[in-house]
Design an enzyme around this catalytic site. Structure first.
Site, PDB file in Angstrom:
ATOM      1  N   PHE A 144       0.849  -1.197   0.000  1.00 53.26           N
ATOM      2  CA  PHE A 144       0.000   0.000   0.000  1.00 53.26           C
ATOM      3  C   PHE A 144       0.879   1.240   0.000  1.00 53.26           C
ATOM      4  CE2 PHE A 144      -4.376  -1.410   0.687  1.00 53.26           C
ATOM      5  CZ  PHE A 144      -4.143  -2.763   0.848  1.00 53.26           C
ATOM      6  N   ALA A 145       0.548   2.162  -0.904  1.00 57.60           N
ATOM      7  CA  ALA A 145       1.282   3.435  -0.976  1.00 57.60           C
ATOM      8  C   ALA A 145       0.249   4.542  -1.099  1.00 57.60           C
ATOM      9  CB  ALA A 145       2.231   3.418  -2.165  1.00 57.60           C
ATOM     10  N   VAL A 146      -0.401   4.820   0.029  1.00 59.46           N
ATOM     11  CA  VAL A 146      -1.490   5.795   0.043  1.00 59.46           C
ATOM     12  C   VAL A 146      -0.951   7.140   0.545  1.00 59.46           C
ATOM     13  CG1 VAL A 146      -3.785   6.306   0.984  1.00 59.46           C
ATOM     14  CG2 VAL A 146      -3.155   3.945   0.432  1.00 59.46           C
ATOM     15  N   ASP A 236       7.161   1.265   3.351  1.00 61.66           N
ATOM     16  CA  ASP A 236       8.260   2.128   3.820  1.00 61.66           C
ATOM     17  C   ASP A 236       9.427   1.252   4.266  1.00 61.66           C
ATOM     18  OD1 ASP A 236       6.373   1.335   5.796  1.00 61.66           O
ATOM     19  OD2 ASP A 236       7.307   2.667   7.255  1.00 61.66           O
ATOM     20  N   HIS A 256       8.233  -9.625  15.280  1.00 63.61           N
ATOM     21  CA  HIS A 256       8.528  -8.189  15.276  1.00 63.61           C
ATOM     22  C   HIS A 256       9.909  -7.945  15.893  1.00 63.61           C
ATOM     23  CE1 HIS A 256       8.154  -3.923  16.015  1.00 63.61           C
ATOM     24  NE2 HIS A 256       6.978  -3.900  15.420  1.00 63.61           N
ATOM     25  N   GLY A 258      11.158  -5.565  17.445  1.00 58.70           N
ATOM     26  CA  GLY A 258      11.183  -4.857  18.726  1.00 58.70           C
ATOM     27  C   GLY A 258      10.866  -5.757  19.914  1.00 58.70           C
ATOM     28  N   TYR A 259      10.377  -6.968  19.653  1.00 52.52           N
ATOM     29  CA  TYR A 259       9.886  -7.779  20.774  1.00 52.52           C
ATOM     30  C   TYR A 259      10.436  -9.191  20.815  1.00 52.52           C
ATOM     31  CZ  TYR A 259       6.878  -3.786  21.090  1.00 52.52           C
ATOM     32  OH  TYR A 259       6.446  -2.504  21.198  1.00 52.52           O
ATOM     33  N   GLU A 326      -2.519  -4.882  13.180  1.00 56.64           N
ATOM     34  CA  GLU A 326      -1.450  -5.696  13.780  1.00 56.64           C
ATOM     35  C   GLU A 326      -1.965  -6.408  15.038  1.00 56.64           C
ATOM     36  OE1 GLU A 326       3.004  -4.568  13.784  1.00 56.64           O
ATOM     37  OE2 GLU A 326       2.295  -4.002  15.778  1.00 56.64           O
TER      38      GLU A 326
END
Ligand code: UD2
Length: 377
Positions: A144-146, A236, A256, A258-259, A326
């Site tokens: 998606f590139a909104v 991104d 993820h 980060g976790y 998520e």
């Protein structure tokens, strides 16, 4: 001959006898040594039964990975004519004792439900490619590139062409409200790009969350007839290294970054019982990143449909889960365990320093200025 004494003849015959028995013994000992080496390299035997189920007579760390590989292959309904070839390839694969799996030390390479967790050093990319490439698969990739996120497309696509599913048929589906801003990127043979117009929004939460609905409806309308597997990725981001067929599976999720070192009471699951994404403190396997979901088109379809329905049910009750889709993804994957889990190598974040377990960063989110790219803060 009449000058040769009989005892000389006897001595010559004796020498021949001695030499003969010496060569015989040497031959036998070579055979013994060879068969010993052969056994050492084949500590396991297996056979492919009618349903492609592999029977093993011994177990080791590698058996986990091996049996899951077979499970995925069985799901692909390999033709009987392929079985002989698979038998060979699987044997070769099984003989490949990866250092990391064999030692079972610095990373856990299998989930408690025996799905592989894919880390560098636990697979042989060439071997796995040799299994999947002859199947002539097509891999759908949605992105998606909104709004302003269209600016990330160029790097995403250019790096995907270098590293992502190279040698496979890939169909990119770019969802955007700005079709004219989609960059033109040279695609390799067998790779296509479709641009699908979607509405913009003035809330990033809505853009992020509505991805499930749009993936569901696009699979119904188009992707179902065009691809075998699908990956849904955040735009991104950039690819930095090989991402190939080792990532294919029935239902694939990524841990993820980060976790992965945290205990589950620290995971940012939705903790309010009023939400359909609710996960109690004492439940949960991993915290999965919303930036990647993958698998068979039909399995991802069901996931997207369920998450979309729950998101709408929550919206009807005026509740939005902590991390939008998520959070719903994490609830879904708790009840429907992924058949393959990708390590954080497959979803890193550029602002995060590389840790010692992560030998290769394959895909990573770029550093972005949220205030600059999102429609709302
Ligand atoms: C996290 C997740 C993301 C998603 C989000 C939930 C990771 C690394 N990232 O990222 O997958 O679950 O939290 O809120 O796990 N988008 C647009 N236009 C916009 C906003 C978003 O196209 O204006 C799309 C785009 O494809 C983007 C994705 O939605 O990559 C996720 O949005 P984000 O990157 O802003 O979310 P972020 O970084 O908080």
């Amino acid at each position: 001959m009449r000058f040769i004494k009989p005892y000389v003849l006897l001595v010559i015959a004796g020498i021949f006898l001695l030499l003969g028995s010496f060569f015989c013994a040497a031959g036998n000992s070579n055979e013994t040594r060879h068969s010993h080496e052969f056994n050492e390299n084949q500590p396991f035997s297996f056979s492919l039964a009618q349903d492609n189920v592999v029977q093993l007579n011994e177990t080791s760390c590698n058996t986990f990975e091996f049996s899951i590989l077979c499970f995925d292959l069985a799901n692909l309904h390999c033709l009987t004519s392929e079985r002989q070839r698979l038998r060979h390839v699987l044997y070769v694969y099984f003989s490949f004792f990866s250092e990391r799996l064999n030692r079972c030390t610095d990373v856990v390479a299998v989930t408690p439900w025996l799905a592989p967790i894919v880390w560098e050093g636990t697979f042989d990319a060439v071997l796995i490619d040799n299994i999947y490439k002859p199947m002539n698969l097509t891999v759908a990739t949605t992105v998606f590139a909104v709004g302003k996120y269209v600016r990330f497309l160029q790097d995403f696509l250019e790096t995907a062409e270098k590293h992502f599913m190279v040698g496979f048929h890939v169909r990119y589906y770019v969802f955007t409200d700005r079709p004219h801003d989609v960059p033109s990127v040279n695609l390799s043979q067998g790779r296509h790009l479709s641009v699908i117009q979607v509405p913009g929004s003035n809330r990033w939460q809505e853009i992020s969350a509505r991805r499930m609905e749009i993936i569901q409806t696009t699979i119904e309308r188009q992707i179902r007839g065009e691809a075998d597997y699908i990956f849904c990725l955040d735009v991104d981001s950039k690819f930095h290294a090989h991402w190939g067929s080792e990532s294919l599976g029935r239902l694939v999720a990524v841990i993820h970054p980060g976790y992965y070192e945290q205990t589950r009471d620290r995971f940012p699951y939705e903790r309010r019982p009023a939400s359909t994404a609710y996960i109690p403190m004492d439940e949960g396997d991993y915290y999965y990143g919303g930036a990647m979901i993958g698998g068979f088109v039909e399995d991802v379809y069901t996931l997207a449909k369920v998450c979309r329905t729950r998101f709408e049910e929550d919206a009807g009750n005026s509740i939005e889960a902590a991390w939008q889709e998520e959070s719903h993804l994490n609830r879904y994957l708790l009840d429907n365990k992924p058949s393959k889990v990708l390590s954080p190598e497959y979803l890193w974040q550029d602002f995060k320093a590389k840790t010692k377990e992560v030998k290769v960063i394959r895909f990573s989110g770029v550093i972005k200025n949220y205030a600059d790219v999102r429609p709302n803060v």
